[in-house]
Design a protein around this motif. Structure first.
Motif, PDB file in Angstrom:
ATOM      1  N   TYR A  27       0.816  -1.215   0.000  1.00  0.00           N
ATOM      2  CA  TYR A  27       0.000   0.000   0.000  1.00  0.00           C
ATOM      3  C   TYR A  27       0.855   1.273   0.000  1.00  0.00           C
ATOM      4  N   PRO A  28       1.939   1.364   0.800  1.00  0.00           N
ATOM      5  CA  PRO A  28       2.785   2.572   0.721  1.00  0.00           C
ATOM      6  C   PRO A  28       3.411   2.762  -0.650  1.00  0.00           C
ATOM      7  N   THR A  29       3.835   1.647  -1.274  1.00  0.00           N
ATOM      8  CA  THR A  29       4.463   1.722  -2.592  1.00  0.00           C
ATOM      9  C   THR A  29       3.470   2.205  -3.639  1.00  0.00           C
ATOM     10  N   ASP A 114       8.138  -1.212   0.395  1.00  0.00           N
ATOM     11  CA  ASP A 114       7.274  -0.379   1.228  1.00  0.00           C
ATOM     12  C   ASP A 114       8.094   0.538   2.134  1.00  0.00           C
ATOM     13  N   SER A 115       9.179   0.005   2.688  1.00  0.00           N
ATOM     14  CA  SER A 115      10.029   0.809   3.575  1.00  0.00           C
ATOM     15  C   SER A 115      10.616   1.998   2.829  1.00  0.00           C
ATOM     16  N   VAL A 116      11.159   1.717   1.640  1.00  0.00           N
ATOM     17  CA  VAL A 116      11.748   2.790   0.826  1.00  0.00           C
ATOM     18  C   VAL A 116      10.678   3.789   0.395  1.00  0.00           C
ATOM     19  N   SER A 117       9.521   3.279  -0.032  1.00  0.00           N
ATOM     20  CA  SER A 117       8.442   4.154  -0.505  1.00  0.00           C
ATOM     21  C   SER A 117       7.906   5.029   0.610  1.00  0.00           C
ATOM     22  N   LEU A 118       7.775   4.443   1.807  1.00  0.00           N
ATOM     23  CA  LEU A 118       7.235   5.197   2.941  1.00  0.00           C
ATOM     24  C   LEU A 118       8.174   6.342   3.330  1.00  0.00           C
ATOM     25  N   ILE A 119       9.471   6.073   3.336  1.00  0.00           N
ATOM     26  CA  ILE A 119      10.452   7.113   3.671  1.00  0.00           C
ATOM     27  C   ILE A 119      10.483   8.190   2.575  1.00  0.00           C
TER      28      ILE A 119
END
Length: 386
Positions: A27-29, A114-119
């Motif tokens: 979802y963040p991506t 997701d981690s990269v996209s969220l940041i």
């Protein structure tokens, strides 16, 4: 009413991010990709907005900037909590009970993308929903409440220097070689980011020390605006540690740096290669202007940069569109991504715009300086046209 509501698009985006980004895997991506495409394609598809409307209700125009701070802070701390190595977190409980968001389950579902996209998304959000309205508000030097909100918005990116150097330095020195926010022709974008950040800090300290000296106030004082700014950002950093632990705090600092770096990329694009002779007035030709519709709505008309630099006291809804000013070839987010990830194409595209500026906008003294910069630019299209 629609002409007021359009400036609430960033507020709506933050609310949607709270509801969508923390549902689960990917979802963040997806949100990051859709958000970027929404602005980029919106600028490409929608007709340029050159309208200059008059508004009677200033509160409705200011309110979205004010409400951005609590919403942006909430998204930030949801993001920070998602990286917390411990599940024993009061913020997990509060988000579950109040927002119906299970941060623990989300953290377990989050993958590398997701981690990269969220940041990356958080860096964009702080830049777009934090720095831009912060910029608008700190220009209102005689309004204490606006200055208060503006400085707290800028604290999210550790950028107290901006409120001082931008207002009292950049607006005076735009187009000069000493201006940290004016990029030279052919200048490397990554070197520019670090050069601009360091020089803005230095210039802001010099401006503030002169002010304190003039008022006979010690440098180490509660009235030192730089120290006030550092304390605001330190307070947010401390909260990030309590909410997200050491990893969460590092995530916040990374997001803050990304937001600050993105601001410098915007500065890079807004004044790239433009020249002003020392002592001559700032004119609309000394900024790259843009009337791209989606960028203008999201960025509170900072896109109308020619008008902003001509009269910095104008509020964002009072800025003129200046169709005859030198224009950016694309919308703001397109220019940002191109400068960062495709610098060769950015320089090539802007070289053509600079040749047009030299021919149709520059005065005779500026043409002389432009020839020298073209020669030193390292860009064959500029160097060959001398």
């Amino acid at each position: 009413m629609l002409r007021y509501l359009k400036y609430y698009i960033s507020t709506l985006t933050l609310i949607l991010a709270i509801q969508i980004c923390f549902i689960g895997e990917y979802y963040p991506t997806i949100f990051f990709i859709c958000f970027s495409l929404f602005i980029i394609l919106g600028d490409m598809i929608l007709k340029q907005d050159s309208s200059e409307e008059k508004y009677s209700n200033e509160f409705l125009l200011n309110f979205p900037m004010y409400v951005n701070y609590p919403l942006l802070t909430l998204v930030l701390f949801l993001t920070i909590s998602s990286f917390n190595s411990s599940s024993n977190n009061i913020f997990y409980l509060l988000s579950s009970q109040i927002l119906n968001i299970d941060l623990y389950e989300f953290k377990l579902s989050m993958n590398l993308f997701d981690s990269v996209s969220l940041i990356a998304l958080m860096g964009l959000f702080i830049g777009i929903m934090g720095t831009v309205p912060g910029h608008e508000l700190v220009h209102r030097k005689n309004n204490k409440f606006d200055m208060f909100v503006g400085n707290w918005l800028l604290a999210l990116s550790w950028d107290c220097a901006f409120a001082i150097e931008h207002v009292h330095g950049h607006h005076k020195n735009v187009g000069y070689s000493i201006d940290p926010a004016t990029a030279k022709r052919g200048e490397n974008i990554y070197k520019f980011i670090f050069r601009a950040i360091s020089k803005e800090q230095k210039d802001a300290w010099q401006i503030e020390m002169k002010r304190l000296k003039r008022k006979q106030i010690p440098i180490i004082s509660i009235q030192n605006r730089m120290l006030q700014g550092y304390m605001r950002s330190f307070f947010i950093t401390l909260l990030a540690f309590f909410v997200g632990g050491m990893l969460g705090m590092m995530v916040f600092l990374l997001c803050a740096f990304i937001a600050k770096a993105l601001l410098e990329v915007i500065n890079f694009s807004e004044h790239y290669g433009l020249i002003r002779v020392v002592g001559e007035p700032v004119c609309p030709r000394h900024s790259w202007n843009s009337n791209s519709t989606m960028s203008s709505i999201y960025l509170y008309n900072v896109t109308r940069h020619s008008s902003h630099h001509e009269k910095a006291n104008l509020k964002y809804w009072e800025l003129r569109s200046y169709d005859s000013a030198p224009m950016m070839p694309q919308g703001y987010l397109t220019m940002l991504y191109m400068a960062l990830f495709l610098p060769f194409f950015f320089h090539r595209m802007m070289a053509k715009k600079l040749l047009d500026w030299d021919e149709n906008f520059a005065n005779q003294k500026e043409k002389i300086l432009a020839k020298q910069q073209n020669k030193n630019s390292g860009i064959s299209l500029l160097a060959d046209n001398q």
